[in-house]
Write a protein that holds these residues in place. Structure first.
Motif, PDB file in Angstrom:
ATOM      1  N   ALA A  35       0.672  -1.343  -0.075  1.00  0.00           N
ATOM      2  CA  ALA A  35      -0.096   0.043  -0.043  1.00  0.00           C
ATOM      3  C   ALA A  35       0.875   1.219  -0.005  1.00  0.00           C
ATOM      4  O   ALA A  35       0.495   1.957  -0.668  1.00  0.00           O
ATOM      5  CB  ALA A  35      -0.788  -0.078   1.245  1.00  0.00           C
ATOM      6  N   GLN A  36       1.933   1.232   0.724  1.00  0.00           N
ATOM      7  CA  GLN A  36       2.895   2.270   0.887  1.00  0.00           C
ATOM      8  C   GLN A  36       3.421   2.763  -0.433  1.00  0.00           C
ATOM      9  O   GLN A  36       3.740   3.813  -1.094  1.00  0.00           O
ATOM     10  CB  GLN A  36       3.863   2.252   1.942  1.00  0.00           C
ATOM     11  CG  GLN A  36       3.234   2.428   3.403  1.00  0.00           C
ATOM     12  CD  GLN A  36       4.182   2.152   4.501  1.00  0.00           C
ATOM     13  OE1 GLN A  36       5.170   1.613   4.267  1.00  0.00           O
ATOM     14  NE2 GLN A  36       3.778   2.522   5.649  1.00  0.00           N
ATOM     15  N   ALA A  39       1.051   3.980  -2.786  1.00  0.00           N
ATOM     16  CA  ALA A  39       0.962   5.790  -2.499  1.00  0.00           C
ATOM     17  C   ALA A  39       2.100   6.234  -3.047  1.00  0.00           C
ATOM     18  O   ALA A  39       2.113   7.420  -3.559  1.00  0.00           O
ATOM     19  CB  ALA A  39       0.748   5.816  -1.068  1.00  0.00           C
ATOM     20  N   LYS A  40       3.085   5.861  -3.094  1.00  0.00           N
ATOM     21  CA  LYS A  40       4.626   6.436  -3.286  1.00  0.00           C
ATOM     22  C   LYS A  40       4.615   6.480  -4.902  1.00  0.00           C
ATOM     23  O   LYS A  40       4.844   7.649  -5.292  1.00  0.00           O
ATOM     24  CB  LYS A  40       5.852   5.515  -2.929  1.00  0.00           C
ATOM     25  CG  LYS A  40       7.005   6.497  -3.307  1.00  0.00           C
ATOM     26  CD  LYS A  40       8.317   5.796  -2.668  1.00  0.00           C
ATOM     27  CE  LYS A  40       9.598   6.617  -3.174  1.00  0.00           C
ATOM     28  NZ  LYS A  40       9.731   7.158  -4.358  1.00  0.00           N
ATOM     29  N   ALA A  73      -5.690  10.720  -1.995  1.00  0.00           N
ATOM     30  CA  ALA A  73      -5.503   9.658  -0.810  1.00  0.00           C
ATOM     31  C   ALA A  73      -4.280   9.141  -0.704  1.00  0.00           C
ATOM     32  O   ALA A  73      -3.603   9.271   0.496  1.00  0.00           O
ATOM     33  CB  ALA A  73      -6.257   8.372  -1.290  1.00  0.00           C
ATOM     34  N   ALA A  74      -3.496   9.291  -1.956  1.00  0.00           N
ATOM     35  CA  ALA A  74      -2.024   9.012  -1.735  1.00  0.00           C
ATOM     36  C   ALA A  74      -1.137   9.901  -1.149  1.00  0.00           C
ATOM     37  O   ALA A  74      -0.226   9.883  -0.287  1.00  0.00           O
ATOM     38  CB  ALA A  74      -1.467   8.756  -3.244  1.00  0.00           C
ATOM     39  N   ASN A  76      -2.443  12.108   1.123  1.00  0.00           N
ATOM     40  CA  ASN A  76      -2.803  12.183   2.459  1.00  0.00           C
ATOM     41  C   ASN A  76      -2.178  10.878   3.460  1.00  0.00           C
ATOM     42  O   ASN A  76      -1.709  11.132   4.554  1.00  0.00           O
ATOM     43  CB  ASN A  76      -4.207  11.855   2.762  1.00  0.00           C
ATOM     44  CG  ASN A  76      -5.358  13.046   2.316  1.00  0.00           C
ATOM     45  OD1 ASN A  76      -4.703  14.351   2.302  1.00  0.00           O
ATOM     46  ND2 ASN A  76      -6.524  12.918   2.006  1.00  0.00           N
ATOM     47  N   GLU A  77      -1.979   9.888   2.744  1.00  0.00           N
ATOM     48  CA  GLU A  77      -1.155   8.592   3.246  1.00  0.00           C
ATOM     49  C   GLU A  77       0.066   8.948   3.590  1.00  0.00           C
ATOM     50  O   GLU A  77       0.598   8.730   4.559  1.00  0.00           O
ATOM     51  CB  GLU A  77      -1.351   7.478   2.496  1.00  0.00           C
ATOM     52  CG  GLU A  77      -0.621   6.126   3.023  1.00  0.00           C
ATOM     53  CD  GLU A  77      -0.893   5.231   2.089  1.00  0.00           C
ATOM     54  OE1 GLU A  77       0.098   4.141   1.940  1.00  0.00           O
ATOM     55  OE2 GLU A  77      -1.699   4.795   1.522  1.00  0.00           O
ATOM     56  N   ILE A  78       0.833   9.694   2.532  1.00  0.00           N
ATOM     57  CA  ILE A  78       2.436  10.086   2.827  1.00  0.00           C
ATOM     58  C   ILE A  78       2.331  11.141   3.748  1.00  0.00           C
ATOM     59  O   ILE A  78       3.291  11.063   4.462  1.00  0.00           O
ATOM     60  CB  ILE A  78       2.772  10.227   1.468  1.00  0.00           C
ATOM     61  CG1 ILE A  78       2.928   8.926   0.659  1.00  0.00           C
ATOM     62  CG2 ILE A  78       4.308  10.991   1.485  1.00  0.00           C
ATOM     63  CD1 ILE A  78       3.609   9.182  -0.871  1.00  0.00           C
ATOM     64  N   ASN A  79       1.486  11.937   3.800  1.00  0.00           N
ATOM     65  CA  ASN A  79       1.520  13.101   4.655  1.00  0.00           C
ATOM     66  C   ASN A  79       1.609  12.631   6.014  1.00  0.00           C
ATOM     67  O   ASN A  79       2.140  13.138   6.826  1.00  0.00           O
ATOM     68  CB  ASN A  79       0.558  14.447   4.353  1.00  0.00           C
ATOM     69  CG  ASN A  79       0.970  15.085   3.340  1.00  0.00           C
ATOM     70  OD1 ASN A  79       2.273  15.193   2.946  1.00  0.00           O
ATOM     71  ND2 ASN A  79       0.196  16.004   2.677  1.00  0.00           N
ATOM     72  N   ILE A  80       0.577  11.662   6.315  1.00  0.00           N
ATOM     73  CA  ILE A  80       0.357  10.968   7.686  1.00  0.00           C
ATOM     74  C   ILE A  80       1.630  10.327   8.011  1.00  0.00           C
ATOM     75  O   ILE A  80       1.871  10.625   9.180  1.00  0.00           O
ATOM     76  CB  ILE A  80      -0.963  10.222   7.642  1.00  0.00           C
ATOM     77  CG1 ILE A  80      -2.080  11.018   7.486  1.00  0.00           C
ATOM     78  CG2 ILE A  80      -0.721   9.176   8.836  1.00  0.00           C
ATOM     79  CD1 ILE A  80      -3.410  10.159   7.256  1.00  0.00           C
ATOM     80  N   ARG A  81       2.279   9.595   7.035  1.00  0.00           N
ATOM     81  CA  ARG A  81       3.555   8.993   7.401  1.00  0.00           C
ATOM     82  C   ARG A  81       4.690   9.909   7.711  1.00  0.00           C
ATOM     83  O   ARG A  81       5.504   9.782   8.741  1.00  0.00           O
ATOM     84  CB  ARG A  81       3.926   8.270   6.228  1.00  0.00           C
ATOM     85  CG  ARG A  81       3.248   6.921   6.366  1.00  0.00           C
ATOM     86  CD  ARG A  81       3.801   5.876   5.077  1.00  0.00           C
ATOM     87  NE  ARG A  81       4.169   6.703   3.881  1.00  0.00           N
ATOM     88  CZ  ARG A  81       4.751   6.009   2.958  1.00  0.00           C
ATOM     89  NH1 ARG A  81       5.194   4.904   3.073  1.00  0.00           N
ATOM     90  NH2 ARG A  81       4.844   6.702   1.912  1.00  0.00           N
TER      91      ARG A  81
END
Length: 128
Positions: A35-36, A39-40, A73-74, A76-81
């Motif tokens: 998933a990561q 997103a990347k 969504a991608a 957001n996911e990376i910003n959360i990480r």
């Protein structure tokens, strides 16, 4: 927490944060799960097409408002990480998350390839 200048932050943290920052950049770039990695790859493609850029606050931003939900969504996911990594580094160094995120922004922007969109501190998007 008090606001730190780059010079003060450098003096307080010495090489520790620099090493931590380099590790954090590697963490941010190293996919550890499918998933990561997805997103990347989505964000990398969106950066190449000019939809996504790096911001002076250490987070990704949407250059234009017209992007797909998958790109949103991608990002957001990376910003959360990123927030997780910045928070962890800030806690280790007893500094603000903002101080770490700004230092990381400099490193991410310096590492970004030519042509990448960069949002400066005044809120303007510029091509690197």
């Amino acid at each position: 927490m008090m606001k730190l200048t780059k010079k003060t932050l450098s003096l307080l943290l010495g090489a520790t944060l620099v090493v931590g920052a380099v590790s954090a950049v590697q963490i941010l770039d190293a996919p550890v799960a499918t998933a990561q990695a997805s997103a990347k790859s989505i964000v990398d493609a969106a950066k190449a097409s000019g939809e996504v850029g790096e911001q002076a606050d250490g987070y990704l931003g949407l250059v234009g408002g017209n992007v797909s939900s998958g790109v949103r969504a991608a990002v957001n996911e990376i910003n959360i990480r990123r927030k997780f990594v910045y928070t962890d580094l800030a806690r280790q160094q007893s500094v603000s998350v903002e101080a770490v995120s700004q230092l990381m922004a400099e490193k991410l922007i310096a590492k970004a390839p030519s042509g990448t969109w960069i949002k400066d501190g005044s809120g303007k998007w510029l091509r690197k």
